[in-house]
Design a protein around this motif. Structure first.
Motif, PDB file in Angstrom:
ATOM      1  N   TYR A  32       0.797  -1.216   0.000  1.00 30.01           N
ATOM      2  CA  TYR A  32       0.000   0.000   0.000  1.00 30.01           C
ATOM      3  C   TYR A  32       0.840   1.281   0.000  1.00 30.01           C
ATOM      4  N   PHE A  33       2.055   1.237   0.531  1.00 35.49           N
ATOM      5  CA  PHE A  33       2.882   2.444   0.551  1.00 35.49           C
ATOM      6  C   PHE A  33       3.746   2.573  -0.705  1.00 35.49           C
ATOM      7  N   PHE A  34       4.345   1.444  -1.138  1.00 37.82           N
ATOM      8  CA  PHE A  34       5.311   1.496  -2.225  1.00 37.82           C
ATOM      9  C   PHE A  34       4.841   0.805  -3.508  1.00 37.82           C
ATOM     10  N   GLY A  35       3.810  -0.017  -3.407  1.00 32.93           N
ATOM     11  CA  GLY A  35       3.405  -0.835  -4.546  1.00 32.93           C
ATOM     12  C   GLY A  35       3.056  -0.049  -5.785  1.00 32.93           C
ATOM     13  N   GLY A  36       2.451   1.128  -5.614  1.00 34.42           N
ATOM     14  CA  GLY A  36       2.061   1.916  -6.763  1.00 34.42           C
ATOM     15  C   GLY A  36       3.225   2.499  -7.541  1.00 34.42           C
ATOM     16  N   ALA A  37       4.410   2.550  -6.908  1.00 37.09           N
ATOM     17  CA  ALA A  37       5.577   3.146  -7.558  1.00 37.09           C
ATOM     18  C   ALA A  37       6.566   2.102  -8.058  1.00 37.09           C
ATOM     19  N   ILE A  38       6.285   0.822  -7.841  1.00 37.24           N
ATOM     20  CA  ILE A  38       7.231  -0.234  -8.196  1.00 37.24           C
ATOM     21  C   ILE A  38       6.710  -1.004  -9.396  1.00 37.24           C
ATOM     22  N   GLU A  39       7.536  -1.141 -10.406  1.00 36.67           N
ATOM     23  CA  GLU A  39       7.190  -1.921 -11.590  1.00 36.67           C
ATOM     24  C   GLU A  39       7.665  -3.361 -11.393  1.00 36.67           C
ATOM     25  N   THR A  40       6.799  -4.309 -11.667  1.00 33.36           N
ATOM     26  CA  THR A  40       7.163  -5.713 -11.490  1.00 33.36           C
ATOM     27  C   THR A  40       8.002  -6.252 -12.630  1.00 33.36           C
TER      28      THR A  40
END
Length: 244
Positions: A32-40
């Motif tokens: 929820y804090f970093f997931g939106g900014a990390i590309e898989t």
């Protein structure tokens, strides 16, 4: 010995709650804090689906490291001398701690997996893939628990043994647990690609998502087997030295 170790764990409420809740909190923070900014790095793969296998391994490593503290406390409080008068050797005592660690870790892993399902993790594993992922996880837990037992024999105090938990919390970060290795600095790739955590994570991720895994499971099991054999041999030597 296993039942005794489980009773000790049940009485140590603070450590038990921490081992159960810390991986859950870390997973929620990353999602929820970093997931939106990390590309898989994989099209149509959500971050929660990417990160859950890494959190499961983090959970297992952190829980297994607690074995070091339990063994160190046994060595410090004199109970080992009482066991030896009953003709109980070092192997059953340490194996009891390892078995209890495995049981605790499977429970905490189930809890983390349930929370992951609630926040959007959707595995697509076949029955065979799911069982293979479980086998890799159990091999990892048993190997690290035996290594933790050796650390507990090596440490002179439970506080010193507790430092091993910080290593187990740190080791998944320079791996593919939370971000693809390709996104890391080039000088870090060699370590991230060739440490024991990465093939275990890649195996579990591929098996849980029904994707090709190549030879990652065999590499993961080879690492686990090597750690297990080395830790058992070291534990036997250290136990004899500490109980002379």
């Amino acid at each position: 010995m296993t039942a005794r170790s489980l009773r000790i764990s049940r009485r140590n409420t603070d450590a038990l709650v921490t081992s159960l809740m810390l991986p859950v909190m870390l997973m929620l923070i990353f999602v929820y804090f970093f997931g939106g900014a990390i590309e898989t790095g994989v099209p149509h793969l959500t971050y929660v689906t990417y990160v859950v296998p890494g959190v499961l391994l983090l959970c297992a490593g952190f829980g297994s490291a607690g074995t070091a503290v339990a063994v160190s406390e046994d060595m410090k409080n004199g109970i080992i001398d009482r066991f030896r008068t009953l003709d109980i050797g070092g192997t059953p005592i340490l194996a009891g701690h390892v078995a209890a660690s495995t049981a605790r870790n499977l429970i905490s892993t189930a809890l983390v997996l349930c929370i992951a399902l609630l926040i959007g993790f959707r595995p697509t594993a076949t029955l065979a893939g799911g069982l293979a992922a479980l086998a890799v996880l159990i091999a990892y837990i048993v190997a690290l628990s035996w290594l933790s037992a050796a650390i507990g024999l090596l440490a002179r105090t439970p506080e010193a043994a507790g430092g091993f938990t910080f290593l187990m919390l740190f080791l998944p970060y320079p791996s593919s647990a939370f971000v693809p290795v390709d996104s890391m600095p080039g000088w870090l790739h060699g370590f991230a690609d060739h440490q024991p955590i990465t093939p275990a994570i890649e195996s579990m991720r591929g098996l849980l998502l029904d994707q090709p895994v190549g030879n990652s499971p065999w590499i993961a099991l080879a690492w686990a087997g090597g750690i297990l054999l080395g830790a058992m041999a070291l534990s036997g030597v250290l136990f004899r030295v500490r109980t002379r």
